[in-house]
Design a protein around this motif. Structure first.
Motif, mmCIF file in Angstrom:
data_model
loop_
_atom_site.group_PDB
_atom_site.id
_atom_site.type_symbol
_atom_site.label_atom_id
_atom_site.label_comp_id
_atom_site.label_asym_id
_atom_site.label_seq_id
_atom_site.Cartn_x
_atom_site.Cartn_y
_atom_site.Cartn_z
ATOM 1 N N TYR A 231 0.802 -1.217 0.000
ATOM 2 C CA TYR A 231 0.000 0.000 0.000
ATOM 3 C C TYR A 231 0.837 1.269 0.000
ATOM 4 C CZ TYR A 231 -4.371 -2.566 0.417
ATOM 5 O OH TYR A 231 -5.452 -3.368 0.172
ATOM 6 N N ASP A 232 2.163 1.120 -0.136
ATOM 7 C CA ASP A 232 2.975 2.284 -0.493
ATOM 8 C C ASP A 232 2.688 2.691 -1.931
ATOM 9 O OD1 ASP A 232 4.236 2.340 1.968
ATOM 10 O OD2 ASP A 232 5.881 1.042 1.325
ATOM 11 N N ASN A 233 2.195 1.730 -2.707
ATOM 12 C CA ASN A 233 1.886 1.945 -4.129
ATOM 13 C C ASN A 233 0.502 2.601 -4.246
ATOM 14 O OD1 ASN A 233 0.824 1.406 -6.823
ATOM 15 N ND2 ASN A 233 2.625 0.102 -7.114
ATOM 16 N N GLU A 234 0.458 3.820 -4.763
ATOM 17 C CA GLU A 234 -0.807 4.559 -4.815
ATOM 18 C C GLU A 234 -1.823 3.901 -5.744
ATOM 19 O OE1 GLU A 234 -0.854 8.390 -6.804
ATOM 20 O OE2 GLU A 234 1.177 8.006 -7.573
ATOM 21 N N TYR A 235 -1.353 3.194 -6.767
ATOM 22 C CA TYR A 235 -2.282 2.522 -7.685
ATOM 23 C C TYR A 235 -2.985 1.366 -6.973
ATOM 24 C CZ TYR A 235 0.225 5.225 -11.198
ATOM 25 O OH TYR A 235 0.790 6.257 -11.904
ATOM 26 N N ALA A 236 -2.225 0.624 -6.175
ATOM 27 C CA ALA A 236 -2.825 -0.468 -5.409
ATOM 28 C C ALA A 236 -3.827 0.082 -4.399
ATOM 29 C CB ALA A 236 -1.734 -1.269 -4.703
ATOM 30 N N ARG A 237 -3.450 1.161 -3.709
ATOM 31 C CA ARG A 237 -4.366 1.777 -2.737
ATOM 32 C C ARG A 237 -5.649 2.230 -3.411
ATOM 33 N NH1 ARG A 237 0.013 4.997 -1.120
ATOM 34 N NH2 ARG A 237 -1.096 6.883 -1.753
ATOM 35 N N ASN A 238 -5.499 2.943 -4.503
ATOM 36 C CA ASN A 238 -6.670 3.483 -5.184
ATOM 37 C C ASN A 238 -7.584 2.382 -5.699
ATOM 38 O OD1 ASN A 238 -8.167 5.771 -6.595
ATOM 39 N ND2 ASN A 238 -7.577 4.511 -8.345
ATOM 40 N N GLN A 239 -6.993 1.306 -6.258
ATOM 41 C CA GLN A 239 -7.807 0.238 -6.826
ATOM 42 C C GLN A 239 -8.566 -0.518 -5.734
ATOM 43 O OE1 GLN A 239 -8.264 -0.076 -10.145
ATOM 44 N NE2 GLN A 239 -9.861 -1.551 -9.651
ATOM 45 N N MET A 240 -7.922 -0.727 -4.569
ATOM 46 C CA MET A 240 -8.619 -1.420 -3.487
ATOM 47 C C MET A 240 -9.730 -0.546 -2.904
ATOM 48 S SD MET A 240 -8.936 -4.282 -1.930
ATOM 49 C CE MET A 240 -7.434 -5.271 -1.908
ATOM 50 N N VAL A 241 -9.490 0.757 -2.829
ATOM 51 C CA VAL A 241 -10.535 1.665 -2.352
ATOM 52 C C VAL A 241 -11.719 1.658 -3.312
ATOM 53 C CG1 VAL A 241 -11.115 4.098 -1.989
ATOM 54 C CG2 VAL A 241 -9.013 3.167 -1.006
ATOM 55 N N GLN A 242 -11.434 1.695 -4.610
ATOM 56 C CA GLN A 242 -12.519 1.651 -5.595
ATOM 57 C C GLN A 242 -13.276 0.330 -5.530
ATOM 58 O OE1 GLN A 242 -13.537 4.344 -7.252
ATOM 59 N NE2 GLN A 242 -11.906 5.323 -6.047
#
Length: 463
Positions: A231-242
């Motif tokens: 979750y340092d990776n913003e793409y992973a964070r954003n995709q899981m939030v979506q």
């Protein structure tokens, strides 16, 4: 003019505003719900009620590991108990169910022998080995044959029917949100390797001394089959939030129990809370998020609670004190010094209070002094003193602020040592005299708590 008044329940609308879809949930009920008055029940989906045998599928020959195969519990079975009034009889107004995400349909084996000298096979009956994580309406094609919903539990329609049946009775539904990792069978792990901490040939295993390491606790793998999300990776964070927002819209649920909180970058928790708050903005509805951080340190629990974080966490420090009551001592301490979740030390008075869950030995077995080894297979106690201790513990939990948790079966004294023996199939019939007495006691306490708000909102005075 005839005006039709809608029946009690939750009605959800999707409104187009300037080309954007707006999510509009509306509750119709006689009295406005308040999470401070919640009584939560964890209905462990696979082990609760088998209502549809057509989706039953065992994992194979298990020999010594039958306790970790699929048992057949599903959404239809749970709905039957909702409609039969089982939860109403307990005063329960909130149900937590297992993660609904599709899991691997494969099995795994212990990497080393257990205390019983054997290796054991495991299925994903607990629903903590997800492969449909990250899925949204926009990227479903990337998942191939992977379903959004665990097929052992039923279909998406079955889930919606369960949620709707709960809502008609004013019952809120929490879903276990397992966002720390995926199973290696996940298409996203195979397609987006940079979203994860390491790969199948290079990773840190939490069991190798990293569970509480300040750096590696957010990066270690729970097992060799469970890639840890970076979750340092913003793409992973954003995709899981979506994915979380899509899941809320698709299922009409009312909250998340967030698994393994301390093992994820706090940025993810912040962005999840922000997105959820935005989704429910101006609705007057609180989407409750309670975390699981299996520690007894107040500061670490408090770290993840706040206006931009979780609403609450499960109160493990109080659980420790309740454990002393179950063992026959510490009653005064639990009553007068166990209010850590709501008398300062935390930012929230919505802490989840409990005497048992799916990770610890069953309360009645602890009270009876039985074996707590996870392959123990404890018998049903008949000693009245054990049930008296459990009743004392229920009295503490159900007569003070917090969001008390009933772990399925603890309302009547289901026995069991540690995981997986604490995850037996729910029993509704054939209870012995002691179990019937305990069940009636918890039903009475639950209804009293529901009727008298002072028990959940009042200020305690020592007389």
């Amino acid at each position: 003019m005839t005006v039709t008044v809608p029946s009690n329940g939750k009605y959800t609308y999707f409104v187009n505003v300037n080309g954007s879809e707006v999510y509009v949930p509306v509750w119709v009920e006689k009295e406005q719900f308040d999470w401070h008055n919640a009584l939560l029940y964890f209905a462990f989906t696979d082990r609760f009620v088998n209502g549809d045998q057509s989706n039953d599928k065992k994992s194979g020959t298990w020999q010594n590991s039958a306790a970790t195969d699929w048992y057949g519990g599903d959404f239809k079975g749970m709905q039957q108990k909702v409609e039969a009034g089982y939860f109403d009889d307990l005063g329960v107004n909130t149900i937590w169910i297992s993660s609904v995400s599709m899991n691997t349909q494969q099995t795994s084996e212990d990497s080393k022998e257990n205390a019983d000298g054997q290796k054991h096979n495991y299925s994903a009956y607990h629903s903590y080995w997800p492969i449909s994580s990250f899925m949204t309406a926009e990227n479903k094609s990337e998942f191939g044959d992977v379903s959004a919903i665990e097929p052992h539990f039923g279909t998406a329609e079955d889930l919606k029917n369960l949620v709707d049946a709960c809502h008609k009775r004013g019952i809120r539904v929490l879903v276990d949100f397992a966002a720390n990792h995926v199973h290696k069978d996940s298409p996203m792990f195979q397609k987006h390797g940079d979203w994860f901490n390491g790969n199948l040939n290079d990773y840190k295993l939490c069991d190798d001394g990293f569970w509480d390491d300040p750096y590696w606790t957010e990066r270690c793998w729970f097992s060799q089959d469970l890639p840890d999300i970076n979750y340092d990776n913003e793409y992973a964070r954003n995709q899981m939030v979506q994915h979380a927002i899509w899941l809320i819209k698709e299922t009409n649920i009312d909250g998340f129990r967030v698994d393994a909180v301390k093992h994820m970058n706090i940025k993810f928790i912040q962005e999840l809370r922000s997105a959820v708050d935005q989704l429910f903005k101006n609705t007057g509805i609180m989407f409750y998020m309670v975390g699981e951080t299996f520690v007894y340190e107040h500061d670490l629990l408090n770290k993840y609670i706040g206006d931009d974080l979780l609403h609450a966490q499960f109160d493990f420090p109080l659980y420790g004190k309740i454990g002393n009551v179950l063992r026959g001592n510490g009653l005064y301490d639990a009553i007068h010094n166990g209010k850590s979740g709501y008398d300062g030390g935390f930012k929230s008075d919505l802490m989840g209070t409990f005497m048992g869950n799916h990770d610890v030995a069953r309360a009645i077995s602890v009270a009876a002094g039985q074996n707590e080894n996870k392959w123990g297979n404890n018998p049903t106690p008949t000693e009245w003193y054990a049930y008296d201790r459990v009743m004392a513990s229920w009295t503490i939990l159900l007569t003070q602020p917090g969001v008390p948790l009933i772990y399925y079966g603890d309302e009547y004294g289901m026995p069991g040592s540690n995981d997986p023996d604490n995850r037996r199939m729910m029993q509704f019939d054939g209870l012995n005299e002691q179990q019937q007495t305990l069940l009636g006691f918890v039903q009475s306490l639950g209804k009293i708590r529901k009727t008298h708000k002072a028990l959940s909102r009042g200020t305690r005075e020592i007389l």
